[in-house]
Design a protein around this motif. Structure first.
Motif, mmCIF file in Angstrom:
data_model
loop_
_atom_site.group_PDB
_atom_site.id
_atom_site.type_symbol
_atom_site.label_atom_id
_atom_site.label_comp_id
_atom_site.label_asym_id
_atom_site.label_seq_id
_atom_site.Cartn_x
_atom_site.Cartn_y
_atom_site.Cartn_z
ATOM 1 N N LEU A 166 -30.646 -0.826 -14.021
ATOM 2 C CA LEU A 166 -29.828 -1.492 -15.029
ATOM 3 C C LEU A 166 -29.491 -0.557 -16.183
ATOM 4 C CD1 LEU A 166 -31.601 -4.990 -15.176
ATOM 5 C CD2 LEU A 166 -29.340 -4.495 -14.255
ATOM 6 N N GLN A 167 -30.469 0.221 -16.604
ATOM 7 C CA GLN A 167 -30.209 1.164 -17.692
ATOM 8 C C GLN A 167 -29.197 2.226 -17.266
ATOM 9 O OE1 GLN A 167 -34.125 2.591 -18.766
ATOM 10 N NE2 GLN A 167 -34.268 1.147 -20.482
ATOM 11 N N SER A 168 -29.294 2.673 -16.022
ATOM 12 C CA SER A 168 -28.334 3.668 -15.533
ATOM 13 C C SER A 168 -26.921 3.099 -15.497
ATOM 14 C CB SER A 168 -28.750 4.138 -14.136
ATOM 15 O OG SER A 168 -27.799 5.042 -13.608
ATOM 16 N N PHE A 169 -26.802 1.827 -15.065
ATOM 17 C CA PHE A 169 -25.483 1.201 -15.048
ATOM 18 C C PHE A 169 -24.916 1.076 -16.452
ATOM 19 C CE2 PHE A 169 -23.062 -2.748 -15.563
ATOM 20 C CZ PHE A 169 -21.981 -2.471 -14.730
ATOM 21 N N CYS A 170 -25.729 0.625 -17.398
ATOM 22 C CA CYS A 170 -25.263 0.493 -18.782
ATOM 23 C C CYS A 170 -24.947 1.855 -19.385
ATOM 24 C CB CYS A 170 -26.307 -0.236 -19.621
ATOM 25 S SG CYS A 170 -26.550 -1.965 -19.148
ATOM 26 N N HIS A 171 -25.700 2.898 -18.988
ATOM 27 C CA HIS A 171 -25.414 4.252 -19.473
ATOM 28 C C HIS A 171 -24.043 4.704 -18.998
ATOM 29 C CE1 HIS A 171 -25.754 8.663 -19.802
ATOM 30 N NE2 HIS A 171 -26.630 8.418 -20.768
ATOM 31 N N ARG A 172 -23.743 4.456 -17.723
ATOM 32 C CA ARG A 172 -22.419 4.827 -17.205
ATOM 33 C C ARG A 172 -21.309 3.997 -17.855
ATOM 34 N NH1 ARG A 172 -25.355 5.132 -12.263
ATOM 35 N NH2 ARG A 172 -24.660 3.023 -11.691
ATOM 36 N N LEU A 173 -21.615 2.713 -18.149
ATOM 37 C CA LEU A 173 -20.637 1.878 -18.844
ATOM 38 C C LEU A 173 -20.346 2.438 -20.231
ATOM 39 C CD1 LEU A 173 -18.937 -0.739 -18.969
ATOM 40 C CD2 LEU A 173 -20.977 -1.903 -19.834
ATOM 41 N N ASP B 49 -26.334 6.369 -24.596
ATOM 42 C CA ASP B 49 -27.749 6.069 -24.832
ATOM 43 C C ASP B 49 -27.920 4.713 -25.521
ATOM 44 O OD1 ASP B 49 -28.433 8.439 -23.656
ATOM 45 O OD2 ASP B 49 -28.721 9.529 -25.540
ATOM 46 N N ALA B 50 -27.040 4.416 -26.469
ATOM 47 C CA ALA B 50 -27.124 3.127 -27.156
ATOM 48 C C ALA B 50 -26.859 1.979 -26.175
ATOM 49 C CB ALA B 50 -26.126 3.078 -28.311
ATOM 50 N N TYR B 51 -25.900 2.156 -25.278
ATOM 51 C CA TYR B 51 -25.614 1.122 -24.275
ATOM 52 C C TYR B 51 -26.797 0.921 -23.346
ATOM 53 C CZ TYR B 51 -20.688 0.034 -25.115
ATOM 54 O OH TYR B 51 -19.510 -0.439 -25.648
ATOM 55 N N SER B 52 -27.388 2.016 -22.875
ATOM 56 C CA SER B 52 -28.526 1.887 -21.958
ATOM 57 C C SER B 52 -29.725 1.257 -22.643
ATOM 58 C CB SER B 52 -28.896 3.266 -21.402
ATOM 59 O OG SER B 52 -29.360 4.111 -22.441
ATOM 60 N N ASP B 53 -29.825 1.423 -23.957
ATOM 61 C CA ASP B 53 -30.952 0.873 -24.709
ATOM 62 C C ASP B 53 -30.772 -0.602 -25.025
ATOM 63 O OD1 ASP B 53 -33.253 0.654 -26.194
ATOM 64 O OD2 ASP B 53 -32.391 1.501 -28.009
ATOM 65 N N VAL B 54 -29.518 -1.027 -25.268
ATOM 66 C CA VAL B 54 -29.258 -2.365 -25.806
ATOM 67 C C VAL B 54 -28.674 -3.324 -24.774
ATOM 68 C CG1 VAL B 54 -27.867 -3.640 -27.493
ATOM 69 C CG2 VAL B 54 -28.986 -1.501 -28.150
ATOM 70 N N MET B 55 -27.745 -2.845 -23.960
ATOM 71 C CA MET B 55 -26.950 -3.751 -23.145
ATOM 72 C C MET B 55 -27.744 -4.429 -22.029
ATOM 73 S SD MET B 55 -24.067 -3.935 -24.561
ATOM 74 C CE MET B 55 -23.164 -4.862 -23.336
ATOM 75 N N VAL B 56 -28.900 -3.875 -21.639
ATOM 76 C CA VAL B 56 -29.708 -4.531 -20.603
ATOM 77 C C VAL B 56 -30.211 -5.876 -21.122
ATOM 78 C CG1 VAL B 56 -31.796 -4.385 -19.219
ATOM 79 C CG2 VAL B 56 -30.379 -2.362 -19.529
ATOM 80 N N VAL C 106 -16.719 3.786 -21.665
ATOM 81 C CA VAL C 106 -16.086 3.314 -22.904
ATOM 82 C C VAL C 106 -15.840 4.475 -23.849
ATOM 83 C CG1 VAL C 106 -16.421 1.858 -24.938
ATOM 84 C CG2 VAL C 106 -17.060 0.997 -22.692
ATOM 85 N N SER C 107 -16.792 5.401 -23.953
ATOM 86 C CA SER C 107 -16.630 6.531 -24.879
ATOM 87 C C SER C 107 -15.528 7.493 -24.428
ATOM 88 C CB SER C 107 -17.959 7.287 -25.001
ATOM 89 O OG SER C 107 -18.349 7.847 -23.750
ATOM 90 N N ARG C 108 -15.247 7.541 -23.136
ATOM 91 C CA ARG C 108 -14.197 8.448 -22.643
ATOM 92 C C ARG C 108 -12.807 7.804 -22.674
ATOM 93 N NH1 ARG C 108 -17.807 10.366 -17.424
ATOM 94 N NH2 ARG C 108 -19.175 11.815 -18.562
ATOM 95 N N HIS C 109 -12.752 6.449 -22.668
ATOM 96 C CA HIS C 109 -11.460 5.770 -22.688
ATOM 97 C C HIS C 109 -11.458 4.700 -23.785
ATOM 98 C CE1 HIS C 109 -10.856 7.699 -18.786
ATOM 99 N NE2 HIS C 109 -12.024 7.205 -18.408
ATOM 100 N N PRO C 110 -11.669 5.083 -25.022
ATOM 101 C CA PRO C 110 -11.770 4.053 -26.079
ATOM 102 C C PRO C 110 -10.458 3.328 -26.344
ATOM 103 C CG PRO C 110 -11.735 6.259 -27.037
ATOM 104 C CD PRO C 110 -11.824 6.446 -25.562
ATOM 105 N N VAL C 111 -9.339 4.017 -26.201
ATOM 106 C CA VAL C 111 -8.056 3.371 -26.481
ATOM 107 C C VAL C 111 -7.787 2.243 -25.485
ATOM 108 C CG1 VAL C 111 -5.568 3.733 -26.661
ATOM 109 C CG2 VAL C 111 -7.145 5.490 -27.489
ATOM 110 N N PHE C 112 -8.117 2.473 -24.222
ATOM 111 C CA PHE C 112 -7.920 1.439 -23.200
ATOM 112 C C PHE C 112 -8.771 0.213 -23.499
ATOM 113 C CE2 PHE C 112 -9.439 -0.488 -19.240
ATOM 114 C CZ PHE C 112 -8.234 -0.898 -18.679
ATOM 115 N N PHE C 113 -10.053 0.429 -23.781
ATOM 116 C CA PHE C 113 -10.952 -0.695 -24.038
ATOM 117 C C PHE C 113 -10.660 -1.358 -25.379
ATOM 118 C CE2 PHE C 113 -13.399 1.556 -20.800
ATOM 119 C CZ PHE C 113 -13.811 0.494 -20.009
#
Length: 846
Positions: free
Chosen positions: A27-34, A331-338, A38-45
């Motif tokens: 789960l942390q790996s999935f949130c890390h990739r998410l 890192d923040a996503y992997s820490d929080v989003m789970v 988001v950080s690579r395509h911020p305008v789209f999101f």
């Protein structure tokens, strides 16, 4: 990845631990990739949620339509009373009721009702001219029925020692005017116009008659005053939003102009707002209709959405500052989003249970459906829209731009040459980071307060006994309140408090609560009324009531006329040819249904009217009467039903409103048990179940002690309490059970330091946002305020007082972590000794 087995540890426990770690890391790996995406395509999101909001938000304005059927909304959807009404209406259609009895109608229909109240100490019976003038004015209105049905006296004083119960004086009189609509759309429209004119006339007559107080009510008054709450609350909701925005902005600020994130707090609240607007657009596009109970959706969604915002901000502060901003976002996503994903899922499950067909209150079902859509959009908008805002803020921080003015922060040498005010505005915390402080984010005022002051105080050994005593007091009051829960639901609780309907209901309850509403007693099968045993059964069933019965009048008529009717033919012949033709008994014709088979007439159905003596709590006693009469229809030889239009709102209401909470609670319990051995740590789920149960029972008990009735609003708040407690307790508990410090005290300190800031920020914003609800003159918003205040207060008490103390002397134990660290330290010392022996010059070099 390598898993070492401790000596004596069962193989099954090792497998469960391996499975938990695999799931957690997956789960942390999935949130890390998410987060990386988001950080690579911020305008789209950032663009996609904005487009969705514009699309659905504009459509919501075009399709806005209020719910017009209050009975469908707040009365139980599947109730025996509605079946009884259908049967009564089919046997005795409304258009066949020509008599002028108050209780002829099976449905309230269109009506106007007025209570005339005399001043204290006066007798309303002496105000004859004013009463008749009011009555004549009503009858002179166009499209009204030429006559009035029903008259009642309230506040009656009887003549002392009077055998025939003569009335000496009365304080109030109630008159009801029914309209004949028969379900026709045209007549219903005319009836609605008549009711509006009736209410205007009553206001005009009140100005003319200062010696009488007039309280009026029409059939549409309840709906109008129910919808009035949303109109009164519009400005207060905007004030609440401003308060939440201000609180979020201030709580996200720091003295450090580089690491302060005031705009992120502001944008986080706006993210939740546009998610709510989008959910409302989807709701109206699917033919949803607005009602005042949906006023709680923004507060419910805000309480969950801002929790995700503040947790992401805390996760950003915990990342390493020397990493690129994209890696910090991941890192923040992997820490929080789970954890946020798990709590959002539980929100969706509990409110999904409330939206299921098992829920018998339409208002609760519609609310839960809206909340499910809001939770899904909240989750999507937080990781997309707010995540994009966090990316841009992280990029500005990495490039050393001011968090407010977006200008380049000057160097330390340049700042030293400037005035103090300039240094204060443009300081980036370089003075603090140049010393022993390795994490400049620790200078956030809430985090500093928790770390330096509160953590040491709450874990002090002298404070713990007082916390235990405090919890015992809390549990005692909660238990006492839970024992006093009763079915006191009243539709008045959903209306604006200063509305005419509430004023009318208060006067009616005060002066006309000695008797129940007229209850229709319908015998729907052929019955041998001439049989003495049947007559005795009818008398026994009607005992304890004041009855308006054609049967009793007919028996009395036969006795006075000295007529014998002991068989069927004589009974029906005298009934039709003599009794029903007399002027004083002609109104009973509509209470008997005859059928003719050849030359023989039969009575296939009939009806009586019953009135029960009640005390001040009329609704509770009427429910008890209803629950006693219905079983008798199954056990006795006489097949009958009882009905009054108010039964539709009373029928099994307590069961209807408690079922959604039971279903939601069962759903949460089931999910937590199923994940007991899979998600993160089993003891974390165990403590979470205990905490949520304690908070839920506390809110329920304190609600009862605070005179909050169990209606649809309080039930929705109880469902929300389950999720709000999980939302705030889960991160704290899971961080504690996974901590590897030497002592429980140090583990809970680190947990509070890691999640306490986000919890305090969110609960504070949530509670401050509730304050404007106090100034809305509505019972509905006052109930909402009470319940949500208790929810936030009990959650805050558990997160910052009860759990930090109880976790220091209850499992999970941290001894095995201490043994591991000692073994590692001993092994490291042995390796260092070996290296020194092999290289004796090492010491000299050092």
């Amino acid at each position: 990845m390598c898993f070492l087995r401790r000596p004596g540890a069962p193989a099954s426990r090792i497998r469960w631990r391996m499975l938990r770690q695999v799931l957690r890391r997956g789960l942390q790996s999935f949130c890390h990739r998410l987060g990386l995406c988001v950080s690579r395509h911020p305008v789209f999101f950032l663009t996609v949620p904005a487009v969705l909001t514009i699309t659905f938000g504009l459509s919501a304005l075009n399709r806005f339509e209020p719910e017009g059927d209050l009975e469908r909304l707040v009365a139980p959807s599947h109730s025996l009373a509605k079946i009884e009404r259908s049967l009564a209406s089919s046997l005795f259609p409304l258009d066949q009721s020509k008599s002028q009895l108050y209780s002829d109608l099976h449905t309230p229909g269109r009506y106007g009702r007025v209570i005339l109240l005399s001043p204290p100490g006066d007798n309303v019976l002496l105000q004859t001219e004013g009463i008749l003038q009011t009555h004549r004015a009503v009858l002179e209105m166009k499209d009204g029925r030429n006559g009035f049905i029903g008259h009642q006296l309230g506040g009656v004083v009887e003549v002392p020692n009077s055998k025939d119960q003569r009335v000496k004086s009365a304080r109030a009189i109630q008159i009801t005017y029914y309209l004949q609509t028969y379900g026709s759309a045209t007549q219903d429209l005319i009836g609605e116009k008549w009711e509006n004119e009736f209410c205007k006339l009553m206001r005009k007559l009140q100005e003319e008659h200062q010696d009488l107080q007039l309280y009026s009510l029409a059939s549409f008054s309840l709906w109008r005053d129910f919808h009035k709450t949303s109109i009164l609350a519009r400005s207060k909701v905007l004030v609440s939003l401003v308060l939440i925005l201000t609180t979020a902005t201030l709580s996200s600020s720091m003295k450090d102009c580089l690491r302060s994130k005031p705009f992120l707090g502001l944008l986080g609240v706006l993210t939740v707002c546009i998610a709510i607007v989008t959910a409302a657009g989807i709701f109206f596009l699917t033919d949803g209709k607005y009602n005042s109970t949906l006023l709680g959706v923004p507060f419910f969604a805000m309480g969950h959405g801002t929790k995700g915002v503040f947790e992401l901000l805390s996760g950003w502060r915990r990342t390493k500052e020397n990493l690129p901003f994209k890696d910090r976002i991941a890192d923040a996503y992997s820490d929080v989003m789970v954890t946020y994903t798990m709590t959002s899922s539980l929100y969706f499950i509990t409110f999904g249970m409330g939206a299921s067909p098992f829920t018998n209150i339409e208002a609760v079902k519609v609310f839960c459906q809206n909340m499910c859509v809001s939770i899904l959009l909240n989750y999507f908008y937080i990781f997309s829209f707010f995540g994009s805002c966090l990316v841009f803020a992280g990029q500005l921080e990495q490039n050393r731009y001011h968090s407010i003015f977006c200008c380049k922060i000057p160097s330390a040498e340049y700042l030293d040459r400037k005035p103090v005010w300039f240094q204060t505005v443009m300081s980036d915390g370089h003075q603090q980071t140049s010393h022993h402080e390795t994490n400049p984010y620790q200078h956030h005022f809430i985090q500093h307060f928790l770390r330096e002051h509160y953590n040491e105080w709450i874990t002090n050994i002298y404070v713990k006994p007082f916390v235990v005593i405090l919890y015992l007091i809390y549990a005692s009051f909660s238990f006492m309140g839970c024992l006093q829960i009763g079915d006191r639901a009243n539709i008045i609780n959903l209306l604006a408090s200063d509305s005419p309907s509430v004023s009318f209901a208060m006067v009616q309850q005060k002066y006309f609560s000695n008797y129940s509403p007229v209850i229709g007693f319908y015998v729907y099968e052929p019955l041998e009324y001439w049989n003495s045993s049947v007559q005795e059964d009818l008398r026994r069933l009607c005992s304890g009531f004041t009855a308006v019965s054609w049967v009793e009048q007919y028996y009395q008529f036969l006795k006075v006329s000295n007529i014998s009717a002991n068989n069927k033919s004589d009974f029906i012949s005298v009934l039709q040819s003599s009794f029903l033709k007399k002027p004083e008994f002609q109104h009973f014709r509509n209470d008997i249904i005859f059928s003719k088979a050849g030359d023989e007439n039969n009575i296939i159905a009939s009806r009586l009217y019953l009135v029960a003596r009640t005390s001040r709590d009329k609704q509770k006693e009427v429910i008890e009467v209803l629950e006693k009469l219905r079983p008798l229809s199954l056990s006795k030889s006489i097949r009958f039903i009882v009905f009054n239009p108010s039964f539709v709102f009373m029928d099994h209401y307590s069961l209807s409103v408690t079922v959604p909470v039971l279903i939601a609670g069962f759903g949460v319990l089931l999910v937590l048990i199923l994940t007991f051995f899979l998600v993160i740590h089993p003891l974390g789920n165990f403590w979470l179940i205990l905490s949520v149960t304690s908070i839920e029972l506390g809110v329920l008990g304190l609600m009862t002690l605070w005179n909050v009735d169990m209606d649809c609003i309080s039930i929705l708040c109880l469902i929300y309490t389950l999720n709000f407690a999980i939302d705030h307790c889960a991160p704290l508990l899971y961080t504690f059970v996974l901590a590897t410090e030497h002592t429980r005290t140090q583990c809970i300190k680190n947990s509070l330091q890691e999640h306490g800031t986000a919890i305090l920020q969110n609960v504070t914003s949530f509670l401050i946002g509730l304050v404007p609800l106090l100034f809305v003159p509505s019972n509905l918003t006052f109930t909402l305020f009470k319940c949500l205040l208790l929810t936030g207060g009990c959650t805050l008490l558990h997160c910052f007082v009860i759990l930090p103390v109880f976790l220091t002397f209850f499992p999970p134990s941290k001894k095995h972590h201490k043994k591991k660290k000692r073994a590692k330290r001993k092994e490291r010392e042995e390796i260092e000794c070996i290296e020194i022996q092999e290289n004796p010059d090492h010491v000299t070099t050092v």
